[in-house]
Every structure is written in C-alpha cells, then in structure tokens.
Design a protein around this motif. Structure first.
Motif, PDB file in Angstrom:
ATOM      1  N   ASN A   1      24.464  76.912 -26.168  1.00  0.00           N
ATOM      2  CA  ASN A   1      23.532  76.828 -25.034  1.00  0.00           C
ATOM      3  C   ASN A   1      23.492  78.166 -24.317  1.00  0.00           C
ATOM      4  O   ASN A   1      24.317  78.452 -23.454  1.00  0.00           O
ATOM      5  CB  ASN A   1      23.991  75.704 -24.088  1.00  0.00           C
ATOM      6  CG  ASN A   1      22.948  75.398 -23.011  1.00  0.00           C
ATOM      7  OD1 ASN A   1      21.769  75.730 -23.153  1.00  0.00           O
ATOM      8  ND2 ASN A   1      23.387  74.752 -21.939  1.00  0.00           N
TER       9      ASN A   1
ATOM     10  N   LYS B   1      25.542  78.442 -15.317  1.00  0.00           N
ATOM     11  CA  LYS B   1      26.748  78.019 -14.583  1.00  0.00           C
ATOM     12  C   LYS B   1      27.231  79.164 -13.708  1.00  0.00           C
ATOM     13  O   LYS B   1      27.265  80.310 -14.153  1.00  0.00           O
ATOM     14  CB  LYS B   1      27.857  77.641 -15.586  1.00  0.00           C
ATOM     15  CG  LYS B   1      27.622  76.312 -16.285  1.00  0.00           C
ATOM     16  CD  LYS B   1      28.789  75.970 -17.193  1.00  0.00           C
ATOM     17  CE  LYS B   1      28.561  74.678 -17.948  1.00  0.00           C
ATOM     18  NZ  LYS B   1      28.485  73.487 -17.087  1.00  0.00           N
TER      19      LYS B   1
ATOM     20  N   ASP C   1      21.486  72.663 -18.174  1.00  0.00           N
ATOM     21  CA  ASP C   1      22.940  72.502 -18.273  1.00  0.00           C
ATOM     22  C   ASP C   1      23.332  71.080 -18.681  1.00  0.00           C
ATOM     23  O   ASP C   1      24.486  70.824 -18.990  1.00  0.00           O
ATOM     24  CB  ASP C   1      23.596  72.887 -16.942  1.00  0.00           C
ATOM     25  CG  ASP C   1      25.074  73.204 -17.077  1.00  0.00           C
ATOM     26  OD1 ASP C   1      25.552  73.332 -18.216  1.00  0.00           O
ATOM     27  OD2 ASP C   1      25.745  73.315 -16.030  1.00  0.00           O
ATOM     28  N   ALA C   2      22.357  70.170 -18.681  1.00  0.00           N
ATOM     29  CA  ALA C   2      22.649  68.818 -19.193  1.00  0.00           C
ATOM     30  C   ALA C   2      22.224  68.790 -20.657  1.00  0.00           C
ATOM     31  O   ALA C   2      21.366  68.005 -21.084  1.00  0.00           O
ATOM     32  CB  ALA C   2      21.918  67.763 -18.364  1.00  0.00           C
ATOM     33  N   GLU C   3      22.845  69.709 -21.447  1.00  0.00           N
ATOM     34  CA  GLU C   3      22.432  69.909 -22.840  1.00  0.00           C
ATOM     35  C   GLU C   3      23.161  69.001 -23.815  1.00  0.00           C
ATOM     36  O   GLU C   3      22.661  68.706 -24.888  1.00  0.00           O
ATOM     37  CB  GLU C   3      22.656  71.382 -23.236  1.00  0.00           C
ATOM     38  CG  GLU C   3      24.081  71.741 -23.675  1.00  0.00           C
ATOM     39  CD  GLU C   3      25.148  71.537 -22.617  1.00  0.00           C
ATOM     40  OE1 GLU C   3      24.811  71.561 -21.418  1.00  0.00           O
ATOM     41  OE2 GLU C   3      26.327  71.339 -22.988  1.00  0.00           O
TER      42      GLU C   3
ATOM     43  N   ASP D   1      28.775  76.856 -23.703  1.00  0.00           N
ATOM     44  CA  ASP D   1      27.822  76.309 -22.733  1.00  0.00           C
ATOM     45  C   ASP D   1      27.717  77.222 -21.530  1.00  0.00           C
ATOM     46  O   ASP D   1      28.548  77.191 -20.624  1.00  0.00           O
ATOM     47  CB  ASP D   1      28.286  74.903 -22.302  1.00  0.00           C
ATOM     48  CG  ASP D   1      27.283  74.239 -21.362  1.00  0.00           C
ATOM     49  OD1 ASP D   1      26.163  74.774 -21.207  1.00  0.00           O
ATOM     50  OD2 ASP D   1      27.625  73.176 -20.803  1.00  0.00           O
TER      51      ASP D   1
HETATM   52 MN    MN Z   1      26.138  71.993 -19.717  1.00  0.00          MN
END
Ligand code: MN
Ligand code: BES
Ligand code: ZN
Length: 494
Positions: free
Chosen positions: A315, A271, A342-344, A264
């Motif tokens: 991701n 991030k 990022d809200a995967e 991620d």
């Molecule tokens: Mn994430």
C-alpha cells in the motif's frame, strides 16, 4: 540445534546443563530428587535459600561445582496443579534460554510432566517451547552477533507418544518460526512478488500445490479491490493460492485466507509519523501465518483439503495510487467507495475471500492485521474473533486451550451494517472510528458468499514490542498454533 529423545537422564554423563521441572513447594520430581541426593541436599537448599517460587516462567541456574559431570542444573517452574500446554511451552522456553545464556551448548532435560495433557501433547509443548524460546532473527546482524548457542537438546523419554510429540512439536515450531521470519523481513526485501516466490518454493518443499495470480490474471478474475490497493506501488500485487491435499480421502475443504500488505504506508491517507510506521512491514502477518500453517499440515496428518490464499500487495503512495473517493468493483461484483486508502486490508481480503469461497471451501477463516481498533479493544495480545458460524467460533476458541493464544469473540451487530453502506457505491471501506474492528468485520462478511466464516483481527498480537517467554521482539507467528490446533480438533471430531 538438534532435539532428540534419550532413554533416561544420566547424571554421570558430561553435559553443560540439566533441565529439571520444579513445582511450588518442597518436593522434587524423581530426577530432581536424584540430583539432590548426589549433591547431598544442595539443590533443595539452593531452591529454599533463593525462595524459588516454582511459578511458570521462573528459572534458576545452579552450578554443580564439579560435584557432578552435569555442569549446571537449570530448574524451571511449572506452577501449581496440572500444567497446561502453554505452561509447558513457556517453562521449556525459558529453561532453554537460561541454559543458553549460561553458556551451555549441550542440554539434557528431564521428561515434561504429562498432567491431563497426555504424553504426546506434553512433549510437543516442551519441544515447541525450546525451539520458539531460542528463536532469533539474525539475517541482518553483522555486529554483536550472539555467540552463545545450544547445539544439542536431549529430552528424557522413549515412548511412541514422546516420539510423536517431538515430531509434531518440530513441525509446529518450524511453521511458527517461518511466520516470524517472514514478518521480520523488511518490506524492501519481502514484497508481493518475492512472497509469491517464497510460497512457490515452500510449496514444492512441502508437497503443496501453488498457483500465483499476477495483475493480468487478477484483471481476468475481476479482482478490482486488490488491484486498486496494489496500483500505487512499483511492486505489483499477487494473489497466492496454495492447496494441501490429505493422504487419504479428504473430509472436506477449509479455506484459510491471509492479509499480506507487505508494507502499509496508509496510501494517500498517509499514516502519520509516530503511528508505528516502522512496524508496518508486519502488515503481512496474516498471510505469513497462512503460508506457515500450510507447511505443517502433512506432519499433523490433517484429513481435510486446505486452501491457503494470501492477498499480497504493497500500500504505497504515488501518482498511480488509488484515491479516497475512488469506486472499486470487487470480484463478487459489489462496488466499494474508498473512504480511506488506509483501510486497505479489507479491500484485498474482499477479493481473496470471494476467490476462496469459489474454490469450494466449505468454511473460511481469515487472519489479518486489520484494525487499530482491535488493539484498543483487546490490547496488544488479544485477537478479536468474529464469525457467522457459532461452531466455527467455538472450535477456534477451544483450540486456544492448546495454543495459549488469546482469542476473544466479538459481535457482528447487523445494526452497524449501515455504517458501511456507501453513498455512491454499495459499500464504503470505512465505518469511522467507533466500533472500527466490528465494522471492518461486517465489511468482510459481504464477500464470504454466505459460507461459514470466521475472522481473526490479529493487529495486536502479530507484533511484539517486548520479549515474552517464547517470543522475542518483532514478529510472533501468532495464529499458526491456533489454526493447527483448530484443524486437529476438527479432525478428532470425526
Ligand atoms: Mn492501513
Ligand atoms: N494495518 C492497519 C491496522 C494496524 C494498525 C495493524 C496498527 C497493526 C498495528 C490497517 O490497514 C489500518 O490502517 N487500519 C485503519 C482503518 C481505518 C482507516 C478505518 C485503522 O485501524 O486505523
Ligand atoms: Zn493495513
């Protein structure tokens, strides 16, 4: 290493270490008293002189200086009163490590105290402790490879219950170790297609069915959410579907769903450095726990059909990545406005939950390293537990009395539903920082097709930054033990 049962502890057989449980206070168990007598009181004197507390997690290695064929005694604290399963797991884990670190290759252990647990559970906990305490991930280490290794670990006991406990403990420990191995694998080695291949191999070894959906199949299924998350990576997404069928008649179908983001980056909402990016290979821990759990069902004779569904994607950030503002159509037809790439996790789970519900599961349980907010709420060790069915939530919490994992029930307040209402689409994939673990769970609920459902946000406990009694640094295998205990409890409810 082999773990076996042995009729009784013999002080006249050569062995590198003898494990003895010791509770706080001056009294010793029968094996301890026998050793003490043969050493003319030196064992009790050593415990007294060192002020050995007898607390769980404490050990002391006492050399026998040639006075016994047993080369050293490893005492392990079991605490006051009746030990819990986790007390025994911890006590035998630290004892096994202490024996190994003292250089013991052969170990004999006195029987674990059974307390209120019963013999089978006590042996099972001790065996899990030994295996998990000695777990190491060494695949990539060429320098400073640890040389000390326990080769035999015999435990006194010969009842059928002890034998069953040993077999169950081995199955559970193997499952937890598999989950740890998968989480510890770097993302360059473990990507969705590879995870699917491992699932296929694991399934054929464990007698499970396994179907893997590639992007073309996902397209046919209308799985627009997982496809969107996966499209920024050259490593294509996969939806992995395992099925366990019990030997006798099935007493119903339970669906286990796992988030498996093999890495991620956060995607376009990258991030930042310092946010623990190097640990984001662990963002597949939910999927790893589901695959691992599936491998132990037969050994525990689980009487339900269990569907294990793993949503695997990487991701990444690239010219083909999905973007903030994109609108996705999930498998159940609901549209989602991407607020943050990022809200995967909730996106891949959306399709996986719908898929599993449509496979005929009567109850759904998902595991996911879903939100940093769950770590803020409950710390590094706590799992945030959500559910639409009180019996499911209660049974999962009850299962932790056995597993020792920390699950804490959290609210699904309907008032917060508006935080994830979309502007241009039905839903948005982020409700902001406040209550971030709750709004993530509310988002998932939209994809459960009204089935009884529970969600475990394992963002904290899936990965350990420091060594604990029966886990090293890295992947912990968290969730496996609770899921198995939950299924066993359900089975026992008749
Ligand atoms: Mn994430
Ligand atoms: N995988 C992360 C959650 C996570 C964070 C797991 C730290 C383990 C350790 C998840 O995909 C994520 O990035 N969540 C975001 C959601 C936010 C953008 C709404 C988060 O928690 O910040
Ligand atoms: Zn994630």
């Amino acid at each position: 290493m082999d773990i076996d049962l042995l009729p009784a502890v013999s002080l006249d057989r050569e062995v590198d270490a003898l494990v003895i449980p010791v509770a706080p206070g001056p009294s010793l168990d029968p094996t301890g008293s026998e050793v003490d007598a043969r050493l003319e009181g030196a064992l009790s004197a050593a415990l007294r002189d060192a002020d050995f507390s007898g607390k769980v997690g404490k050990t002391m290695v006492i050399p026998t200086l040639g006075r016994l064929p047993v080369r050293r005694v490893v005492v392990t604290g079991i605490g006051d009163g009746a030990p819990t399963a986790d007390d025994l797991r911890r006590a035998w884990a630290v004892a096994a490590r202490a024996a190994r670190d003292a250089g013991a290759r052969s170990v004999v252990s006195a029987a674990p105290p059974t307390g209120d647990l019963g013999e089978e559970r006590a042996y099972r906990a001790a065996v899990e402790g030994v295996r998990l305490g000695l777990y190491e991930f060494l695949e990539y280490r060429t320098l400073d490879r640890p040389e000390k290794r326990v080769e035999r670990f015999d435990i006194a006991g010969e009842s059928d219950a002890a034998r069953r406990g040993l077999a169950a403990g081995e199955a559970v420990a193997a499952a937890v170790s598999l989950a740890r191995d998968l989480v510890n694998q770097p993302a360059d080695a473990l990507y969705p297609e590879r995870l699917a291949a491992i699932a296929q191999e694991t399934a054929s070894a464990a007698g499970l069915e396994c179907v893997v959906h590639d992007p073309a199949a996902l397209q046919d299924l209308g799985a627009g959410a997982i496809l969107a998350v996966g499209k920024g990576s050259v490593r294509e997404p996969r939806l992995i579907h395992l099925t366990y069928r019990p030997r006798g008649t099935s007493r119903g179908t339970i669906g286990l769903v796992g988030k498996a983001i093999t890495f991620d980056t956060g995607g376009v909402n990258l991030k930042p450095t310092g946010s623990g990016l190097e640990h984001m290979k662990s963002d597949m821990a939910g999927g790893a726990a589901v695959l691992a759990t599936m491998t132990a069902l037969a050994a525990l004779d689980v009487p339900f059909t269990v569907c294990g569904v793993i949503a695997a994607a990487e991701n990444m950030l690239s010219g083909t990545a999905f973007r903030p503002g994109d609108v996705l159509r999930a498998m159940n037809g609901k549209t989602i406005e991407v607020i943050s790439t990022d809200a995967e996790g909730r996106l891949v789970l959306a399709d996986a939950l719908t898929y599993t519900a449509r496979q005929g599961a009567e109850a759904l349980i998902d595991l996911a390293t879903l939100t940093g907010a769950a770590i803020i709420a409950l710390g590094q060790q706590g799992t945030a537990l959500y559910g639409t069915d009180q019996a499911l939530v209660d049974d999962l919490v009850a299962a932790t009395a056995w597993s020792g994992e920390k699950l804490w029930p959290m609210p699904l307040w309907d008032e917060y539903r508006e935080l994830i209402r979309g502007d241009v689409a039905d839903l948005k994939n982020s409700g902001g920082r406040a209550g971030g673990s709750i709004t993530a769970a509310l988002f998932l609920r939209e994809f459960t097709e009204g089935k009884p459902w529970a969600h475990l946000d394992i963002a904290g406990p899936a990965w350990a930054d420091k060594v604990s009694d029966y886990a090293g640094k890295g992947g912990t295998g968290h969730g496996v033990s609770t899921l198995l205990a939950f299924l066993e409890r359900r089975a026992a409810q008749g």
